[in-house]
Scaffold this active site. Sequence first.
Site, PDB file in Angstrom:
ATOM      1  CG  HIS A  83       7.277 -53.934 -19.442  1.00 53.36           C
ATOM      2  ND1 HIS A  83       6.514 -54.194 -20.556  1.00 53.36           N
ATOM      3  CD2 HIS A  83       7.663 -52.645 -19.558  1.00 53.36           C
ATOM      4  CE1 HIS A  83       6.445 -53.121 -21.312  1.00 53.36           C
ATOM      5  NE2 HIS A  83       7.137 -52.155 -20.729  1.00 53.36           N
ATOM      6  CG  ASP A 136       4.232 -56.707 -20.995  1.00 50.44           C
ATOM      7  OD1 ASP A 136       4.174 -56.482 -19.773  1.00 50.44           O
ATOM      8  OD2 ASP A 136       4.834 -55.969 -21.805  1.00 50.44           O
ATOM      9  CB  SER A 233       5.446 -49.580 -21.623  1.00 54.68           C
ATOM     10  OG  SER A 233       6.534 -50.077 -22.325  1.00 54.68           O
TER      11      SER A 233
END
Length: 287
Positions: A83, A136, A233
Amino acid sequence: MRHPIARALARPLILAAVAAAIPLASAAPVAADSIVVGGFPVDVSKAPWTVALSSRDRFGGTRAGQFCGGVAVAPTTVLTAAHCMGEDVLGAPPEQVSDFRVIAGRTDLLSDQGAEIAIREVWVNPGYDPQSNAGDFAVLTLAEPLPQDAVIAMSAAGDPAYEPGTRATVYGWGDVTGGGDYVRRLRAAYVHVMSDARCGEAYPGGGDGTFLADSMLCAGEERGGRDACQGDSGGPLVARGKLVGLVSWGSGCGRAGQPGVYTRVSEVMRTLDWDGRNAADGRHGTA
């Protein structure tokens, strides 16, 4: 805690280019002594495989353009979250972001420590599902190699590092309170790997998200207070000296009963057909 393309509560842990893009107000406040959240400062020499992803053109120079984390698993190979590579994040496909860099060997983002290395190639997992956050992860190939001692081994399926109750450490330069308080210096927090059953109870579906054991792992503390947060992230979750997870998503930051959810690294290895023999020069498959 997570990112504008996903649900308001269960969202990826990315630092947005525009502050309004992330609904920070939805994150529950954490304890006053919670400093990643509930953590402590750490020198990058203790975790040399922890890197920052940067684009000053997109994210400004206040924190050297840092917007996500990553982890070096071979001298020219960095794993991060899929992402983080979205056009809604970078403003363009990653190969068109001219100042996209990996910052390695740097504790303080504004110091001249370490190196800023260009990205030669970006490979985003074609199986990534932005709705469920399954799969992801992305692979960055560096234009210049890192030292061999600046990489970390990955944990394959069945490794004891995945056992519930195992103490793990998450690293990053992200929000330390859940209220948009980003740091310049690398931080770490101790958390514990949780069972798939407990993760499923925390995220059974609906607004808070769905935990999928095949591709996800969760870690945290039952009472909350320690967690990854916005800006973390793609960063590493490490247990027993090996990489077990990549920071992916969750509900809020450091909330009781709402652990952080990570991309399961054994599934990354399976997808890349990574058996350790290709770690020396960064070769990987795209199965």
